[in-house]
Design a protein around this motif. Structure first.
Motif, short mmCIF file in Angstrom:
data_model
loop_
_atom_site.label_atom_id
_atom_site.label_comp_id
_atom_site.label_asym_id
_atom_site.label_seq_id
_atom_site.Cartn_x
_atom_site.Cartn_y
_atom_site.Cartn_z
N VAL A 1 -8.76 -1.46 1.89
CA VAL A 1 -9.39 -2.50 2.73
C VAL A 1 -8.34 -3.49 3.22
CG1 VAL A 1 -11.02 -4.44 2.73
CG2 VAL A 1 -11.63 -2.28 1.60
N LEU A 2 -7.44 -3.90 2.32
CA LEU A 2 -6.39 -4.86 2.68
C LEU A 2 -5.49 -4.29 3.77
CD1 LEU A 2 -4.96 -7.57 2.07
CD2 LEU A 2 -3.61 -6.36 0.35
N ASP A 3 -5.15 -3.02 3.67
CA ASP A 3 -4.27 -2.39 4.65
C ASP A 3 -4.92 -2.30 6.02
OD1 ASP A 3 -1.71 -1.01 5.12
OD2 ASP A 3 -2.98 0.75 5.51
N SER A 4 -6.24 -2.29 6.05
CA SER A 4 -6.95 -2.16 7.32
C SER A 4 -7.13 -3.51 8.03
CB SER A 4 -8.33 -1.53 7.10
OG SER A 4 -9.16 -2.41 6.34
N ARG A 5 -6.87 -4.61 7.33
CA ARG A 5 -7.04 -5.92 7.94
C ARG A 5 -5.86 -6.26 8.84
NH1 ARG A 5 -8.50 -9.46 2.60
NH2 ARG A 5 -10.62 -8.66 2.22
N ASP B 1 -4.61 -9.26 9.48
CA ASP B 1 -3.73 -10.27 8.89
C ASP B 1 -3.05 -9.76 7.62
OD1 ASP B 1 -5.80 -10.24 7.07
OD2 ASP B 1 -6.38 -12.32 7.34
N GLY B 2 -3.64 -8.76 6.94
CA GLY B 2 -3.04 -8.16 5.77
C GLY B 2 -2.87 -9.10 4.59
N GLU B 3 -3.69 -10.16 4.50
CA GLU B 3 -3.58 -11.13 3.40
C GLU B 3 -4.62 -10.82 2.34
OE1 GLU B 3 -3.42 -15.25 4.06
OE2 GLU B 3 -1.66 -15.18 5.35
N ALA B 4 -4.16 -10.80 1.09
CA ALA B 4 -5.06 -10.53 -0.02
C ALA B 4 -5.87 -11.78 -0.37
CB ALA B 4 -4.27 -10.08 -1.24
N ASP B 5 -7.10 -11.57 -0.84
CA ASP B 5 -7.92 -12.65 -1.36
C ASP B 5 -7.46 -12.94 -2.78
OD1 ASP B 5 -9.79 -14.40 -2.30
OD2 ASP B 5 -11.51 -13.05 -2.09
N LEU B 6 -6.76 -14.06 -2.96
CA LEU B 6 -6.18 -14.36 -4.26
C LEU B 6 -7.23 -14.71 -5.32
CD1 LEU B 6 -3.01 -16.41 -3.23
CD2 LEU B 6 -3.28 -13.95 -3.55
N ASN B 7 -8.48 -14.89 -4.89
CA ASN B 7 -9.55 -15.13 -5.86
C ASN B 7 -10.03 -13.82 -6.50
OD1 ASN B 7 -9.74 -18.00 -5.54
ND2 ASN B 7 -10.68 -17.63 -3.54
N ASP B 8 -9.63 -12.71 -5.93
CA ASP B 8 -9.98 -11.42 -6.52
C ASP B 8 -9.10 -11.19 -7.75
OD1 ASP B 8 -9.89 -8.47 -7.00
OD2 ASP B 8 -11.20 -8.44 -5.24
N PRO B 9 -9.69 -10.75 -8.87
CA PRO B 9 -8.89 -10.53 -10.09
C PRO B 9 -7.71 -9.58 -9.87
CG PRO B 9 -11.23 -10.43 -10.60
CD PRO B 9 -11.13 -10.53 -9.11
N ALA C 1 -9.13 4.46 -13.64
CA ALA C 1 -8.60 3.10 -13.84
C ALA C 1 -8.03 2.53 -12.55
CB ALA C 1 -7.54 3.11 -14.94
N LEU C 2 -7.51 3.41 -11.70
CA LEU C 2 -6.88 2.95 -10.46
C LEU C 2 -7.84 2.89 -9.28
CD1 LEU C 2 -3.47 4.86 -10.61
CD2 LEU C 2 -3.83 2.41 -10.87
N TYR C 3 -9.07 3.37 -9.44
CA TYR C 3 -10.00 3.43 -8.31
C TYR C 3 -10.26 2.05 -7.68
CZ TYR C 3 -14.13 4.30 -5.49
OH TYR C 3 -15.03 4.37 -4.45
N PRO C 4 -10.50 0.99 -8.47
CA PRO C 4 -10.70 -0.33 -7.84
C PRO C 4 -9.49 -0.76 -7.01
CG PRO C 4 -11.41 -0.38 -10.13
CD PRO C 4 -10.70 0.91 -9.94
N ALA C 5 -8.29 -0.43 -7.48
CA ALA C 5 -7.08 -0.80 -6.73
C ALA C 5 -6.99 0.00 -5.43
CB ALA C 5 -5.85 -0.56 -7.59
N VAL C 6 -7.41 1.28 -5.47
CA VAL C 6 -7.41 2.11 -4.25
C VAL C 6 -8.30 1.47 -3.20
CG1 VAL C 6 -8.05 4.33 -3.28
CG2 VAL C 6 -6.88 4.24 -5.48
N TYR D 1 0.83 -1.21 0.00
CA TYR D 1 0.00 0.00 0.00
C TYR D 1 0.86 1.26 0.00
CZ TYR D 1 -3.85 3.10 1.29
OH TYR D 1 -4.80 4.11 1.31
N LYS D 2 1.99 1.22 0.72
CA LYS D 2 2.87 2.38 0.79
C LYS D 2 3.45 2.70 -0.59
CE LYS D 2 6.96 4.11 3.23
NZ LYS D 2 8.00 3.80 4.25
N TYR D 3 3.89 1.66 -1.29
CA TYR D 3 4.45 1.86 -2.64
C TYR D 3 3.37 2.38 -3.58
CZ TYR D 3 6.82 0.85 -7.06
OH TYR D 3 7.39 0.96 -8.31
N PHE D 4 2.17 1.82 -3.47
CA PHE D 4 1.07 2.23 -4.33
C PHE D 4 0.76 3.71 -4.17
CE2 PHE D 4 -3.56 2.76 -5.03
CZ PHE D 4 -3.64 2.38 -6.36
N LYS D 5 0.70 4.17 -2.93
CA LYS D 5 0.36 5.57 -2.65
C LYS D 5 1.47 6.52 -3.11
CE LYS D 5 -1.44 6.90 1.17
NZ LYS D 5 -1.65 7.13 2.63
#
Length: 628
Positions: free
Chosen positions: A296-300, A302-310, A286-291, A264-268
């Motif tokens: 949401v991921l940064d707020s969790r 465990d910080g683990e991404a759902d790999l089923n998400d595209p 184009a970047l809004y879905p990634a934001v 998230y830090k690199y992204f921002k």
């Protein structure tokens, strides 16, 4: 060797026509037989053809010649029409005048080709080979394609395949595509996918790709990138080479990045603050879905991404880690786990035809895995088993001369070395090596010390072994073997005694990690660089103390896997980055185990079958066991 994508296109159009003279026929690029030719540029059973020596002798002496080739530079070359017709359907059609039935056969042909290249083609016609170089291949292949001389096309493509490097692969890829060498084109594309990080640094032609070509590369599931930051850097580099003309492609190119694998830090700081993104509302959209996803991921916790998400779809790893056997739950196991580094996930499989084994050696050679020696709780083995990951089969190989558990195994100069170990009665200093082509073992020079539970590695043309146990004490000593002289010599001892140690060659150094010093399990490590001095130096400590664990190189990092921490077997995995000099946690194995071994296979044609994309269950995070 450089390849310019703006090279002269000699015969891309198969229907271009040259101006004919009034008296002699000139060759055209029109195919005599209008059919789609199967690609023959890289046949699997390729070998150099051997022609009778008398053919070239007659050519050199100008004897029995019955035809003449007049070249672009006005030089005439005498030929034997039958010999040239045998390697070129095109020349055969011209010589026998197949288009003009009943007319006399041609004996002289004018070609729009320099005599240098015509002589190379004739070299092949008379001898079965010709000299292909970096200087001539760019023109020789199109001329061979023009005259349908398949053998020369194959020679050129074999040469180009051997010359593939990060700095020239894009040029060779485009060249192969231009001249319909589909097999070379496919291998070129595979090379590009596998070496994209180096291409970004070394290939000037990367910035000249079209946006369609760039998208095709960056969207590929098999793109070999250690992290998705590399994909963004590729987009940034390409766009900024010609910002005004390429600005319109940015929204589409940004969608090639899989943001679930970016911090998230690199992204921002790097992506959202990239000036073209700040200036363009379409880029921000184009970047809004990634934001949203990364917020949401940064707020969790465990910080683990759902790999089923595209947005977090992992790519297929270029390298697959195999962890085999070991001691688990009080007994040896036959379980095999594979690790997908792109998804940071382990997958457990049961190999029904593999017997339980611990304290064995494991190595990879020619994309096969060799499992050597070991212990099953009662017997000490001299047996060797070989796993083919493509066929998913295990096969017996020739047995060693001596049974060995706690054995050190290393691959060196295409041979497998088994060093020391324990045969059930004594700790050994003996060494034997395996010739895979012969399926034979031979004894070689023994070490200076008896060593079981030691570890070996190959670096700079030499074999090194460190530590171990001799039956009375834990060793800190280290030895080096020169396979040319077949001599063992001592080098500087390690800073600490280590049994159950792991030694691995990483970049220009040897790293001795973990082990047991006679009192406790260690989380320390030390580094020895043969080129920079004779002292061992301490390195950053691991998170977990461990002995009898597995160590591999993966993604240009050292991975340590499992082991025994002094009270229990552990599943913990961590990796060492030589750039930051830090250890990082990786996903733990499904099994807690020690006395296991591991190795890495790269570039498997069925890598997808070992990846998250093939193995994952629909429910995110669920475990699954796979039977083979």
């Amino acid at each position: 060797m450089e390849f310019n994508s703006k090279h002269r296109k000699l015969s891309k159009s198969k229907n271009s026509v040259r101006t004919a003279t009034a008296t002699k026929p000139r060759l055209t690029k029109r195919r005599i037989i209008a059919r789609k030719r199967k690609c023959v540029c890289l046949p699997e059973n390729y070998s150099v053809v051997e022609f009778p020596a008398i053919w070239n002798e007659l050519r050199q002496n100008g004897q029995l010649c019955d035809g003449v080739i007049v070249c672009k530079d006005k030089k005439s070359i005498q030929v034997h029409r039958a010999i040239l017709s045998a390697v070129s359907p095109y020349f055969k059609a011209i010589f026998v005048n197949s288009l003009k039935k009943g007319k006399p056969e041609e004996t002289e042909i004018i070609v729009d080709v320099p005599s240098y290249y015509m002589n190379l083609i004739l070299d092949y016609a008379y001898t079965g080979t010709c000299v292909v170089t970096a200087e001539n291949v760019e023109y020789l292949l199109p001329y061979a394609d023009q005259f349908d001389v398949v053998g020369v096309i194959q020679l050129c493509c074999q040469f180009l395949l051997q010359e593939l490097r990060p700095h020239n692969c894009l040029g060779i890829f485009k060249f192969a595509r231009c001249y319909f060498c589909s097999e070379l084109e496919n291998k070129g594309k595979l090379f590009i996918r596998q070496n994209i990080a180096r291409i970004l640094k070394e290939c000037s032609e990367f910035k000249l790709l079209s946006h369609e070509e760039l998208e095709d590369i960056l969207r590929d599931d098999e793109l070999n990138v250690r992290n998705e930051e590399i994909v963004f850097q590729a987009v940034k580099m390409w766009v900024e080479h010609d910002l005004e003309n390429r600005r319109k492609y940015i929204p589409s190119l940004l969608s090639c990045v899989r943001y679930g694998h970016i911090g998230y830090k690199y992204f921002k700081s790097k992506i959202l603050q990239w000036q073209p993104v700040i200036d363009d509302e379409k880029c921000q959209e184009a970047l809004y879905p990634a934001v949203v996803f990364l917020t949401v991921l940064d707020s969790r916790p465990d910080g683990e991404a759902d790999l089923n998400d595209p947005l977090a779809r992992p790519r297929i790893p270029y390298e697959i880690l195999f962890a085999v056997g070991g001691w688990s739950a009080g007994s040896p196991t036959s379980f095999v786990e594979t690790y997908d580094t792109r998804a940071d996930r382990w997958f457990l499989s049961i190999h029904m035809d593999l017997s339980p084994r611990a304290y064995h050696g494991l190595c990879a050679l020619n994309n096969l895995i060799y499992m050597i020696g070991g212990f099953d709780g009662s017997d000490h083995f001299n047996t060797v088993r070989c796993y083919d990951p493509v066929a998913n089969t295990w096969h017996e190989r020739a047995c060693m001369y001596q049974a060995r558990c706690y054995v050190s195994v290393v691959v060196h100069d295409g041979l497998i070395y088994a060093l020391g170990g324990y045969n059930g009665r004594t700790r050994m200093s003996s060494v034997e090596r395996y010739y895979p082509q012969k399926n034979q073992w031979e004894m070689t020079t023994p070490m200076n010390k008896q060593r079981s539970d030691a570890s070996a590695a190959s670096l700079g043309g030499k074999i090194y072994i460190v530590g171990g146990f001799n039956g009375q004490e834990v060793l800190s000593s280290a030895e080096i073997f020169d396979s040319e002289t077949k001599q063992w010599s001592f080098i500087r001892s390690m800073l600490s005694p280590r049994s159950g140690v792991s030694l691995i060659a990483y970049r220009d150094s040897l790293y001795a990690l973990g082990g047991f010093n006679g009192y406790s399990r260690l989380n320390t490590g030390e580094r020895f660089c043969p080129q920079r001095g004779s002292e061992w130096q301490e390195v950053t400590e691991m998170f977990s103390a461990r002995s009898n664990f597995a160590t591999v190189l993966l993604d240009d990092m050292i991975f340590v896997i499992g082991g025994f921490n002094g009270s229990t077997t552990i599943p913990h995995v961590e990796c060492y980055d030589g750039d930051t000099l830090e250890w990082y946690d990786a996903a733990p194995m499904n099994l807690t185990r020690s006395a296991l071994s591991a190795c890495v296979l790269a570039g498997l044609p069925n890598a997808r079958s070992f990846s998250y994309l093939a193995k994952a269950v629909p429910a995110a995070g669920a475990d699954q066991v796979y039977h083979s």
